[in-house]
Design an enzyme around this catalytic site. Structure first.
Site, PDB file in Angstrom:
ATOM      1  N   CYS A 161       0.809  -1.226   0.000  1.00 38.55           N
ATOM      2  CA  CYS A 161       0.000   0.000   0.000  1.00 38.55           C
ATOM      3  C   CYS A 161       0.844   1.278   0.000  1.00 38.55           C
ATOM      4  CB  CYS A 161      -0.953   0.007   1.181  1.00 38.55           C
ATOM      5  SG  CYS A 161      -2.001  -1.453   1.234  1.00 38.55           S
ATOM      6  N   HIS A 171      -2.670   7.019   3.114  1.00 36.94           N
ATOM      7  CA  HIS A 171      -3.216   5.750   2.621  1.00 36.94           C
ATOM      8  C   HIS A 171      -4.577   5.543   3.258  1.00 36.94           C
ATOM      9  CE1 HIS A 171      -3.933   1.710   1.619  1.00 36.94           C
ATOM     10  NE2 HIS A 171      -3.518   1.172   2.746  1.00 36.94           N
ATOM     11  N   ASN A 210     -10.237   0.084   1.053  1.00 35.90           N
ATOM     12  CA  ASN A 210      -8.768   0.105   0.937  1.00 35.90           C
ATOM     13  C   ASN A 210      -8.378  -0.474  -0.419  1.00 35.90           C
ATOM     14  OD1 ASN A 210      -6.032  -0.424   1.022  1.00 35.90           O
ATOM     15  ND2 ASN A 210      -6.037  -1.195   3.121  1.00 35.90           N
TER      16      ASN A 210
HETATM   17  O1  UT7 Z   1      -3.300  -1.457   3.922  1.00 40.47           O
HETATM   18  C1  UT7 Z   1      -3.077  -1.879   5.218  1.00 40.47           C
HETATM   19  C2  UT7 Z   1      -4.049  -2.920   5.572  1.00 40.47           C
HETATM   20  N1  UT7 Z   1      -4.545  -3.131   6.828  1.00 40.47           N
HETATM   21  C3  UT7 Z   1      -4.951  -2.265   7.790  1.00 40.47           C
HETATM   22  O2  UT7 Z   1      -4.745  -1.102   7.764  1.00 40.47           O
HETATM   23  C4  UT7 Z   1      -5.728  -2.874   8.888  1.00 40.47           C
HETATM   24  C5  UT7 Z   1      -5.510  -2.224  10.219  1.00 40.47           C
HETATM   25  N2  UT7 Z   1      -6.456  -2.757  11.191  1.00 40.47           N
HETATM   26  C6  UT7 Z   1      -7.765  -2.387  11.222  1.00 40.47           C
HETATM   27  O3  UT7 Z   1      -8.212  -1.589  10.418  1.00 40.47           O
HETATM   28  C7  UT7 Z   1      -8.612  -2.947  12.337  1.00 40.47           C
HETATM   29  O4  UT7 Z   1      -7.806  -3.675  13.229  1.00 40.47           O
HETATM   30  C8  UT7 Z   1      -9.787  -3.840  11.841  1.00 40.47           C
HETATM   31  C9  UT7 Z   1     -10.804  -2.989  11.110  1.00 40.47           C
HETATM   32  C10 UT7 Z   1      -9.296  -4.943  10.941  1.00 40.47           C
HETATM   33  C11 UT7 Z   1     -10.494  -4.447  13.047  1.00 40.47           C
HETATM   34  O5  UT7 Z   1     -10.948  -3.412  13.913  1.00 40.47           O
HETATM   35  P1  UT7 Z   1     -10.630  -3.464  15.460  1.00 40.47           P
HETATM   36  O6  UT7 Z   1     -11.244  -2.275  16.063  1.00 40.47           O
HETATM   37  O7  UT7 Z   1      -9.162  -3.677  15.645  1.00 40.47           O
HETATM   38  O8  UT7 Z   1     -11.475  -4.723  15.899  1.00 40.47           O
HETATM   39  P2  UT7 Z   1     -10.998  -6.002  16.714  1.00 40.47           P
HETATM   40  O9  UT7 Z   1     -10.253  -6.935  15.810  1.00 40.47           O
HETATM   41  O10 UT7 Z   1     -10.364  -5.562  17.989  1.00 40.47           O
HETATM   42  O11 UT7 Z   1     -12.378  -6.653  17.080  1.00 40.47           O
HETATM   43  C12 UT7 Z   1     -13.279  -6.034  18.013  1.00 40.47           C
HETATM   44  C13 UT7 Z   1     -14.544  -6.868  18.077  1.00 40.47           C
HETATM   45  C14 UT7 Z   1     -14.259  -8.353  18.271  1.00 40.47           C
HETATM   46  O12 UT7 Z   1     -15.312  -8.882  19.068  1.00 40.47           O
HETATM   47  P3  UT7 Z   1     -15.115  -9.122  20.650  1.00 40.47           P
HETATM   48  O13 UT7 Z   1     -13.966 -10.062  20.756  1.00 40.47           O
HETATM   49  O14 UT7 Z   1     -14.833  -7.766  21.226  1.00 40.47           O
HETATM   50  O15 UT7 Z   1     -16.438  -9.678  21.065  1.00 40.47           O
HETATM   51  C15 UT7 Z   1     -14.327  -8.922  16.900  1.00 40.47           C
HETATM   52  O16 UT7 Z   1     -14.669 -10.292  16.888  1.00 40.47           O
HETATM   53  O17 UT7 Z   1     -15.242  -6.777  16.832  1.00 40.47           O
HETATM   54  C16 UT7 Z   1     -15.412  -8.071  16.283  1.00 40.47           C
HETATM   55  N3  UT7 Z   1     -15.295  -7.978  14.835  1.00 40.47           N
HETATM   56  C17 UT7 Z   1     -16.327  -7.712  14.030  1.00 40.47           C
HETATM   57  N4  UT7 Z   1     -17.617  -7.499  14.280  1.00 40.47           N
HETATM   58  C18 UT7 Z   1     -18.419  -7.204  13.234  1.00 40.47           C
HETATM   59  C19 UT7 Z   1     -14.167  -8.103  14.077  1.00 40.47           C
HETATM   60  N5  UT7 Z   1     -14.472  -7.897  12.788  1.00 40.47           N
HETATM   61  C20 UT7 Z   1     -15.779  -7.665  12.739  1.00 40.47           C
HETATM   62  C21 UT7 Z   1     -16.674  -7.364  11.679  1.00 40.47           C
HETATM   63  N6  UT7 Z   1     -17.979  -7.174  11.973  1.00 40.47           N
HETATM   64  N7  UT7 Z   1     -16.273  -7.310  10.401  1.00 40.47           N
END
Ligand code: UT7
Length: 315
Positions: free
Chosen positions: A116, A240, A270
């Site tokens: 990216c 980005h 993205n």
């Molecule tokens: O080009 C570079 C590419 N990558 C990036 O820039 C990614 C960087 N990371 C992110 O953008 C974020 O970490 C994500 C968007 C991928 C995830 O967001 P987060 O705020 O870090 O969520 P999390 O993984 O901490 O999950 C929080 C909660 C979890 O549930 P519990 O354990 O709190 O009950 C997940 O299971 O949200 C849940 N969850 C979802 N719920 C609904 C994770 N993904 C989803 C989803 N829909 N798609």
């Protein structure tokens, strides 16, 4: 990174183009594919919809053709094509070969893969080609991440999408637009975000998030130091488009208000190599940039890579 030699031939963008595949996938569409919600995706990422479909060559030919048309440059006058992509249509040859033929160019063509951060890497490379004597370079950033996304994985499928942005970079008599640049890579972080050949993307989202803010800010500060400018001088930050919370945290740490950030993630998701040119050229098309404005392009991505440039718009 080194200072730009005072006697280097300068360059500036003279035309640009954007391309998004027509098929739109909304958050509501994703609700039917796995357990998620429109509200969760909006709040955690800023994404509302994304465009999917097409090929890397096809989208590149579309955006590249628009850029050539706007610049009024004959394809035969382009001296080099630099295509930033992590999603080539074939392993061999480079997708730039297909694009070169499709646009009717007669010049060297090669792909750059810095994930990216790729468009910013390619921007630095293109300026380097001009510094070494090329007069007109076509620079394209395109990715078709939907082809390497696991559509059952809600961790990644909510984020990734397809698109392309292109620019014609031409030599100028003056110092040109590039005031400072930085490219970084930390291969020890490879396992945080990768895709095997023929596979799909694997990502440790939380750790990528944590590092993203730091490495973007570090890179931006290096470029600003080389350019001899401060955050107050920057008229527009083009980060980005990975997650609105990453953009907001990076702007906060840089001391740039969000009103001065170019954001199109709600519409595009993205798109990796395409994300910075899509946001930059949308801002330009919306009249948000005036001649002389300082613009910071800053990316991060798999590798993990980071890169930034400071450009003076329209000189
Ligand atoms: O080009 C570079 C590419 N990558 C990036 O820039 C990614 C960087 N990371 C992110 O953008 C974020 O970490 C994500 C968007 C991928 C995830 O967001 P987060 O705020 O870090 O969520 P999390 O993984 O901490 O999950 C929080 C909660 C979890 O549930 P519990 O354990 O709190 O009950 C997940 O299971 O949200 C849940 N969850 C979802 N719920 C609904 C994770 N993904 C989803 C989803 N829909 N798609």
């Amino acid at each position: 990174m080194p200072q730009i030699p005072g006697n280097a031939v300068g360059a500036r963008f003279t035309g640009w183009g954007r391309a998004l595949p027509p098929k739109v996938l909304t958050n509501h569409d994703l609700e039917g594919m796995f357990e998620t919600s429109d509200q969760w995706i909006r709040e955690r990422t800023g994404i509302e919809r994304r465009h999917v479909g097409g090929t890397t060559a096809g989208l590149s030919i579309e955006s590249g053709g628009l850029a050539l048309g706007m610049a009024g440059v004959d394809p035969l006058d382009i001296d080099a094509l630099v295509l930033s992509t992590s999603t080539p249509d074939r392993t061999v040859p480079a997708t730039s070969a297909t694009v070169q033929h499709g646009l009717g160019l007669k010049c060297g063509a090669f792909d750059v893969n810095a994930a990216c951060s790729g468009f910013v890497y390619a921007t630095v490379v293109a300026h380097g080609l001009i510094a070494m004597g090329a007069r007109k370079v076509l620079l394209i950033g395109t990715d078709t991440l939907s082809r390497i996304t696991d559509w059952d994985d809600r961790n990644t499928a909510i984020l990734f999408a397809d698109g392309s942005g292109a620019a014609v970079l031409e030599a100028t008599d003056g110092p040109g637009q590039l005031l400072g640049w930085d490219i970084d890579s930390d291969g020890s972080a490879e396992e945080l975000l990768f895709c095997e050949v023929g596979g799909t993307i694997h990502m440790d989202g939380k750790e990528v998030f944590r590092r993203a803010v730091r490495i973007m800010v570090d890179s931006a500060k290096k470029s600003m130091a080389i350019a001899g400018v401060t955050a107050d001088d920057i008229a527009l930050v083009v980060p980005h488009q990975a997650n609105i919370r990453i953009i907001s945290a990076a702007c906060d740490r840089l001391g740039v208000p969000m009103e001065r950030a170019a954001v199109c993630i709600h519409e595009t998701g993205n798109t990796s190599s395409a994300s910075i040119p899509l946001a930059l050229f949308e801002a330009a098309d919306q009249g948000r940039l005036s001649a002389g404005d300082l613009v910071l392009l800053v990316g991060f991505g798999a590798g993990m890579t980071a890169a930034s440039v400071i450009i003076r718009w329209g000189v």
